[in-house]
Design a protein around this motif. Structure first.
Motif, short mmCIF file in Angstrom:
data_model
loop_
_atom_site.label_atom_id
_atom_site.label_comp_id
_atom_site.label_asym_id
_atom_site.label_seq_id
_atom_site.Cartn_x
_atom_site.Cartn_y
_atom_site.Cartn_z
N ASP A 119 0.84 -1.19 0.00
CA ASP A 119 0.00 0.00 0.00
C ASP A 119 0.88 1.24 0.00
N PRO A 120 0.46 2.31 -0.69
CA PRO A 120 1.25 3.54 -0.70
C PRO A 120 1.50 4.12 0.69
N LYS A 121 0.63 3.82 1.65
CA LYS A 121 0.83 4.32 3.01
C LYS A 121 1.96 3.57 3.72
N GLY A 122 2.32 2.43 3.17
CA GLY A 122 3.41 1.64 3.74
C GLY A 122 2.91 0.61 4.72
N PRO A 123 3.69 -0.46 4.90
CA PRO A 123 3.28 -1.52 5.81
C PRO A 123 3.15 -1.05 7.26
N GLY A 124 3.86 0.01 7.62
CA GLY A 124 3.76 0.54 8.99
C GLY A 124 2.39 1.09 9.31
N HIS A 125 1.58 1.28 8.29
CA HIS A 125 0.22 1.78 8.50
C HIS A 125 -0.71 0.67 8.99
N PHE A 126 -0.29 -0.58 8.83
CA PHE A 126 -1.11 -1.74 9.19
C PHE A 126 -0.35 -2.65 10.16
N PRO A 127 0.17 -2.11 11.26
CA PRO A 127 1.05 -2.93 12.10
C PRO A 127 0.39 -4.15 12.73
N GLU A 128 -0.76 -3.96 13.34
CA GLU A 128 -1.40 -5.09 14.03
C GLU A 128 -1.81 -6.20 13.05
N PRO A 129 -2.55 -5.89 11.99
CA PRO A 129 -2.95 -6.98 11.08
C PRO A 129 -1.76 -7.75 10.51
N LEU A 130 -0.70 -7.05 10.17
CA LEU A 130 0.46 -7.74 9.60
C LEU A 130 1.13 -8.65 10.63
N VAL A 131 1.17 -8.23 11.89
CA VAL A 131 1.73 -9.08 12.94
C VAL A 131 0.85 -10.31 13.13
N TRP A 132 -0.47 -10.12 13.13
CA TRP A 132 -1.38 -11.25 13.33
C TRP A 132 -1.23 -12.27 12.21
N ILE A 133 -1.12 -11.79 10.98
CA ILE A 133 -0.98 -12.71 9.84
C ILE A 133 0.37 -13.41 9.90
N THR A 134 1.42 -12.69 10.26
CA THR A 134 2.76 -13.30 10.38
C THR A 134 2.74 -14.38 11.44
N ASP A 135 2.14 -14.09 12.58
CA ASP A 135 2.06 -15.10 13.66
C ASP A 135 1.25 -16.32 13.22
N LEU A 136 0.16 -16.09 12.49
CA LEU A 136 -0.64 -17.20 11.98
C LEU A 136 0.19 -18.07 11.04
N ASN A 137 0.92 -17.43 10.15
CA ASN A 137 1.74 -18.18 9.20
C ASN A 137 2.83 -18.99 9.91
N LYS A 138 3.36 -18.45 10.99
CA LYS A 138 4.33 -19.22 11.78
C LYS A 138 3.66 -20.44 12.39
N SER A 139 2.44 -20.28 12.88
CA SER A 139 1.70 -21.41 13.46
C SER A 139 1.41 -22.47 12.40
N LEU A 140 1.05 -22.04 11.19
CA LEU A 140 0.75 -22.99 10.11
C LEU A 140 2.01 -23.67 9.59
N ASP A 141 3.14 -23.01 9.75
CA ASP A 141 4.44 -23.55 9.37
C ASP A 141 4.46 -24.06 7.93
N GLY A 142 3.77 -23.35 7.03
CA GLY A 142 3.78 -23.71 5.62
C GLY A 142 2.92 -24.90 5.25
N ASP A 143 2.29 -25.52 6.22
CA ASP A 143 1.47 -26.72 5.97
C ASP A 143 0.02 -26.28 5.74
N LEU A 144 -0.41 -26.33 4.48
CA LEU A 144 -1.77 -25.92 4.15
C LEU A 144 -2.66 -27.13 3.88
N SER A 145 -2.30 -28.26 4.45
CA SER A 145 -3.13 -29.46 4.31
C SER A 145 -4.44 -29.24 5.05
N ALA A 146 -5.45 -29.99 4.64
CA ALA A 146 -6.76 -29.88 5.29
C ALA A 146 -6.65 -30.14 6.79
N GLU A 147 -5.85 -31.13 7.15
CA GLU A 147 -5.72 -31.48 8.56
C GLU A 147 -5.11 -30.33 9.36
N ASN A 148 -4.07 -29.70 8.81
CA ASN A 148 -3.42 -28.61 9.54
C ASN A 148 -4.31 -27.37 9.59
#
Length: 175
Positions: A119-148
């Motif tokens: 976004d032109p405003k920069g990623p710093g404009h969306f700090p909380e959502p980006l942290v939440w998504i990053t944390d979620l991706n760490k939890s998923l650990d790249g495994d997008l299987s139905a079970e995970n």
């Protein structure tokens, strides 16, 4: 995902070009339905038909910000609309629809993340959502299987719901 979007945009452009050609064929080849003699014009070669339109005024670069053929992430408002479309959907773990639903929620979060980072405003404009998504991706650990995805169902829907609430408090970012 960006490569997929490029392919979709190219397919849409090709379909539009084909549709225009078919309209010409159905009206006599030259777009005239009055039976007048057909005018001949040079046919576009595949190379020229596939060229992107010229860029912003005075620029030789193809594609401006509104160029449908230019690659890039969606705008935040469009990506957020996709995420919101998942709000009313639910699923039952173990049912066939659950893998699709949770995969879609993840895909919409990924698209929103890319849009926010670019976004032109920069990623710093969306700090909380980006942290939440990053944390979620760490939890998923790249495994997008139905079970995970099902094992992290509460995480996926929780991040989606938190971002929805956050964005409702930032209407300038999605209107």
């Amino acid at each position: 995902m960006l490569d997929h979007m490029k392919g979709v945009r190219r397919a849409v452009a090709a379909a539009a070009l084909l549709g225009a050609a078919l309209v010409g064929c159905s009206t006599g080849g030259d777009g005239r339905a009055d039976g007048a003699p057909e005018q001949t014009a040079p046919a576009a070669t595949p190379a020229t038909a596939a060229e992107p339109p010229p860029g912003p005024e005075g620029s030789e670069e193809p594609g401006g910000p509104e160029d449908p053929m230019s690659p890039g992430p969606e705008k935040v408002r469009d990506a957020f609309a996709g995420l919101q479309a998942t709000l009313g959907d639910t699923c039952t773990p173990g049912a066939g629809d659950c893998a699709y639903h949770l995969g879609r929620v993840h895909e919409e979060l990924t698209g929103l993340e890319a849009a926010m980072k670019n976004d032109p405003k920069g990623p710093g404009h969306f700090p909380e959502p980006l942290v939440w998504i990053t944390d979620l991706n760490k939890s998923l650990d790249g495994d997008l299987s139905a079970e995970n995805l099902e094992a992290h169902m509460k995480d996926l829907t929780g991040v989606r719901d938190r971002i929805n609430t956050w964005m409702q408090d930032h209407p300038d970012d999605y209107r």
